[in-house]
Design a protein around this motif. Structure first.
Motif: not given
Length: 312
Positions: A32-36, A62-66, A68-70, A283-290
């Motif tokens: 497992e990889s962990s991040t706080v 996680h990979d989508s970046g969501l 990080g926003e939440l 939440f958007r990625v490059g202006g697109e809804r994810a």
């Protein structure tokens, strides 16, 4: 040192990257990889397990970046540190079965149902949905474009065009296997390869090797590099058909099974299905809804809490 602390510290052996990590791949039993929080601090910088909520999450969230926003909004609202263990859905649920997290965020109902039925998780709540995409080389050597997902998989197999599978019992891998079954194909041979990696790494490898793969929309928007991969099959995020629908749920670990931070887990459920819904919507990625939020509804949906066959 207790088991939970051990797993969190063990995760420091590999940094969390955009690609996440595999879950049930050979040799990945304790990888497992962990991040706080936002990833700027490590688990060793926290005082104790009791100070934090530990989330085991699917790599795609996680990979989508969501996340990080939440995460900052949750941490600020409840004055708590969120620790994340990034794995595929199968690995995240195994982490919860072992009592090494407090709550999971996953996207594979065929794996969630046994988890609930066996009493490992309680109070499942749907959070959001996006869709799966069939992507591949722009010149589309298999002729997959414009077909329904089952036909596109059959065309890839018939042409023996290179296909990359995550091969890790993630939510995406489970859906991929269902599509092969629907197509009547048992994929094998040199054209079918398993990466044993998260969605980000699998997409990067597909770009480099000119391969097809199945991906979630959020990670594809985040990782896709220019025109290296084209979307050949999609039906949109608003109302994807069942075979392309990618639903995410949050499930607290059963406090009767393990010593978990259950109150904080319920707070996280409330956050994701409450005020967090607006963050998911925006939440958007490059202006697109994810992602499209699902938590708020004027009518109760009791089926979301239990295995789908609970009446039986």
């Amino acid at each position: 040192m207790d088991r939970r602390r051990y797993v969190q510290l063990l995760g420091l052996g590999g940094a969390v990257s955009l690609a996440g990590c595999s879950d049930d791949a050979p040799g990945a039993e304790r990888n497992e990889s962990s991040t706080v929080g936002d990833g700027s601090q490590s688990a060793s910088q926290t005082d104790s397990v009791a100070d934090a909520l530990t989330l085991a999450t699917a790599t795609t969230a996680h990979d989508s970046g969501l996340l990080g926003e939440l995460t900052p909004g949750f941490e600020d609202r409840f004055d708590v540190r969120l620790k994340t263990i990034v794995r595929g859905t199968g690995g995240a649920l195994r982490t919860a079965r072992d009592g090494d997290c407090d709550v999971v965020l996953v996207h594979a109902r065929p794996l969630e149902d046994p988890f609930l039925r066996e009493g490992h998780g309680v109070n499942r709540r749907t959070v959001m949905v996006n869709d799966f995409l069939v992507v591949g080389p722009p010149d589309d050597p298999a002729g997959a474009a414009g077909r329904d997902p089952v036909e596109s998989f059959a065309a890839i197999a018939e042409s023996e065009a290179t296909f990359l599978s995550r091969g890790d019992r993630s939510g995406t891998h489970i859906r991929e296997r269902r599509l092969w079954d629907e197509a009547g194909v048992d994929p094998s041979g040199a054209w079918y390869r398993e990466t044993g990696q998260g969605m980000g790494n699998t997409l990067t490898t597909a770009e480099q090797s000119g391969a097809y793969t199945l991906t979630d929309r959020g990670t594809f928007l985040t990782v896709s590099d220019g025109d290296a991969l084209a979307v050949h099959v999609e039906r949109g995020i608003d109302d994807p058909p069942p075979l392309l629908r990618n639903e995410y749920a949050v499930i607290p670990v059963n406090p009767a099974r393990h010593d978990v931070a259950h109150s904080l887990a319920l707070a996280y459920v409330g956050y994701l299905t409450g005020v967090g819904q607006s963050r998911i919507e925006s939440f958007r990625v490059g202006g697109e809804r994810a992602f499209r939020p699902l938590g708020a509804s004027p009518e109760p949906d009791f089926q979301q809490y239990v295995p789908r066959d609970w009446r039986e």
